[in-house]
Design an enzyme around this catalytic site. Structure first.
Site, PDB file in Angstrom:
ATOM      1  N   HIS A 119      34.277  43.824  -1.562  1.00  0.00           N
ATOM      2  CA  HIS A 119      33.204  43.180  -1.950  1.00  0.00           C
ATOM      3  C   HIS A 119      32.178  44.501  -2.592  1.00  0.00           C
ATOM      4  O   HIS A 119      31.601  44.125  -3.648  1.00  0.00           O
ATOM      5  CB  HIS A 119      32.446  42.619  -0.904  1.00  0.00           C
ATOM      6  CG  HIS A 119      33.245  41.168  -0.210  1.00  0.00           C
ATOM      7  ND1 HIS A 119      33.588  41.416   0.886  1.00  0.00           N
ATOM      8  CD2 HIS A 119      33.744  40.197  -1.144  1.00  0.00           C
ATOM      9  CE1 HIS A 119      34.282  40.140   1.015  1.00  0.00           C
ATOM     10  NE2 HIS A 119      34.215  39.237  -0.177  1.00  0.00           N
ATOM     11  N   LYS A 146      33.464  26.082   7.545  1.00  0.00           N
ATOM     12  CA  LYS A 146      34.644  26.855   7.592  1.00  0.00           C
ATOM     13  C   LYS A 146      34.724  27.624   8.804  1.00  0.00           C
ATOM     14  O   LYS A 146      35.339  28.676   8.851  1.00  0.00           O
ATOM     15  CB  LYS A 146      34.392  28.052   6.279  1.00  0.00           C
ATOM     16  CG  LYS A 146      34.854  27.414   4.963  1.00  0.00           C
ATOM     17  CD  LYS A 146      34.845  28.691   3.896  1.00  0.00           C
ATOM     18  CE  LYS A 146      35.424  28.261   2.446  1.00  0.00           C
ATOM     19  NZ  LYS A 146      35.566  29.420   1.764  1.00  0.00           N
ATOM     20  N   ARG A 202      41.241  39.183  -7.649  1.00  0.00           N
ATOM     21  CA  ARG A 202      42.526  40.072  -7.127  1.00  0.00           C
ATOM     22  C   ARG A 202      43.869  40.008  -7.807  1.00  0.00           C
ATOM     23  O   ARG A 202      44.132  40.600  -8.643  1.00  0.00           O
ATOM     24  CB  ARG A 202      42.577  40.084  -5.769  1.00  0.00           C
ATOM     25  CG  ARG A 202      41.519  40.740  -4.810  1.00  0.00           C
ATOM     26  CD  ARG A 202      41.360  40.451  -3.515  1.00  0.00           C
ATOM     27  NE  ARG A 202      41.380  38.866  -3.265  1.00  0.00           N
ATOM     28  CZ  ARG A 202      41.123  38.322  -2.374  1.00  0.00           C
ATOM     29  NH1 ARG A 202      40.936  38.807  -1.113  1.00  0.00           N
ATOM     30  NH2 ARG A 202      41.144  36.855  -2.204  1.00  0.00           N
ATOM     31  N   SER A 254      38.909  39.276   3.723  1.00  0.00           N
ATOM     32  CA  SER A 254      38.280  39.165   4.842  1.00  0.00           C
ATOM     33  C   SER A 254      39.085  38.582   5.957  1.00  0.00           C
ATOM     34  O   SER A 254      39.299  39.003   6.844  1.00  0.00           O
ATOM     35  CB  SER A 254      37.021  38.391   4.859  1.00  0.00           C
ATOM     36  OG  SER A 254      35.924  38.910   3.898  1.00  0.00           O
TER      37      SER A 254
HETATM   38  O1  PNS Z   1      33.883  33.777  -0.155  1.00  0.00           O
HETATM   39  P1  PNS Z   1      34.415  32.299  -0.413  1.00  0.00           P
HETATM   40  O2  PNS Z   1      34.545  31.559   0.754  1.00  0.00           O
HETATM   41  O3  PNS Z   1      35.428  32.111  -1.268  1.00  0.00           O
HETATM   42  O4  PNS Z   1      32.881  31.794  -1.252  1.00  0.00           O
HETATM   43  C1  PNS Z   1      33.127  30.341  -1.644  1.00  0.00           C
HETATM   44  C2  PNS Z   1      31.695  29.796  -1.971  1.00  0.00           C
HETATM   45  C3  PNS Z   1      30.673  29.973  -0.841  1.00  0.00           C
HETATM   46  C4  PNS Z   1      31.264  30.685  -3.046  1.00  0.00           C
HETATM   47  C5  PNS Z   1      31.805  28.483  -1.974  1.00  0.00           C
HETATM   48  O5  PNS Z   1      32.504  27.536  -1.174  1.00  0.00           O
HETATM   49  C6  PNS Z   1      30.591  27.698  -2.568  1.00  0.00           C
HETATM   50  O6  PNS Z   1      30.047  28.017  -3.614  1.00  0.00           O
HETATM   51  N1  PNS Z   1      30.042  26.647  -1.624  1.00  0.00           N
HETATM   52  C7  PNS Z   1      28.979  26.107  -1.909  1.00  0.00           C
HETATM   53  C8  PNS Z   1      29.178  24.775  -2.182  1.00  0.00           C
HETATM   54  C9  PNS Z   1      29.289  24.497  -3.744  1.00  0.00           C
HETATM   55  O7  PNS Z   1      28.238  24.623  -4.414  1.00  0.00           O
HETATM   56  N2  PNS Z   1      30.434  23.770  -3.888  1.00  0.00           N
HETATM   57  C10 PNS Z   1      30.625  23.422  -5.168  1.00  0.00           C
HETATM   58  C11 PNS Z   1      31.250  24.449  -6.125  1.00  0.00           C
HETATM   59  S1  PNS Z   1      32.940  24.402  -5.691  1.00  0.00           S
END
Ligand code: PNS
Length: 172
Positions: free
Chosen positions: A18, A42, A94, A132
């Site tokens: 990150h 989550k 990645r 992670s």
């Molecule tokens: O690190 P991650 O868990 O891959 O991040 C995912 C994240 C938090 C960026 C994604 O789940 C997110 O944007 N969540 C907020 C809800 C949202 O806007 N969902 C619609 C787009 S898929």
């Protein structure tokens, strides 16, 4: 006007992958907001406050710290991005395995707000195999993650995971 990007994620916990991405982004953007998703669904290992603290401590002595903000959001990401006045969402890629999920998310976000673009940067080769999730798996089984996460994160992971050995539910 500053060029601003939002770097969203669970950051459960932040890794050197990150941080690598963040540094790459700061070559393009003036400011980056690390937006930690509260996403309780989550079942994160670390609370929102703990995840934010680890990010702040990891960046405390960073020479670019003055161009980085750490914040949290809940609800739709595009609403948060709009509210802070950004037009770019930053994500890392990645391997091919990341692509499908990222593709779906980028197109959904575009559908929700077509003024906001998602930009993908390639993580440095040294971090291509870390996430992670895999870091937590290694620590819980007694493996060494030195050099893969900031020191403060390594310490906190060992404290948390070794104390609750067998804590599998919190590995998204
Ligand atoms: O690190 P991650 O868990 O891959 O991040 C995912 C994240 C938090 C960026 C994604 O789940 C997110 O944007 N969540 C907020 C809800 C949202 O806007 N969902 C619609 C787009 S898929």
């Amino acid at each position: 006007m500053d060029k601003l990007a939002v770097y969203p994620g669970s950051f459960d916990p932040i890794t050197n992958g990150h941080l690598d991405l963040l540094e790459r982004a700061l070559k393009i953007f003036d400011r980056v907001i690390i937006a930690v998703a509260s996403n309780p669904a989550k079942n994160p290992l670390f609370s929102l406050e703990e995840r934010m603290d680890m990010i702040r401590l990891s960046l405390a002595d960073h020479p670019l710290a003055h161009r980085i903000d750490v914040d949290t959001f809940s609800g739709l990401l595009v609403n948060y991005v709009d509210r802070v006045g950004a037009r770019a969402i930053l994500r890392g890629l990645r391997a091919v395995s990341d692509f499908e999920y990222e593709f779906q998310m980028a197109l959904m976000n575009r559908k929700l707000n077509n003024k906001i673009e998602t930009l993908y940067l390639m993580t440095g080769m040294r971090w291509i195999y870390i996430s992670s999730r895999i870091i937590k798996e290694v620590v819980v089984s007694g493996g060494d993650v030195k050099g893969l996460v900031p020191e403060v994160v390594e310490k906190k992971l060992i404290e948390r995971l070794r104390a609750q050995k067998g804590h599998v539910g919190a590995m998204p």
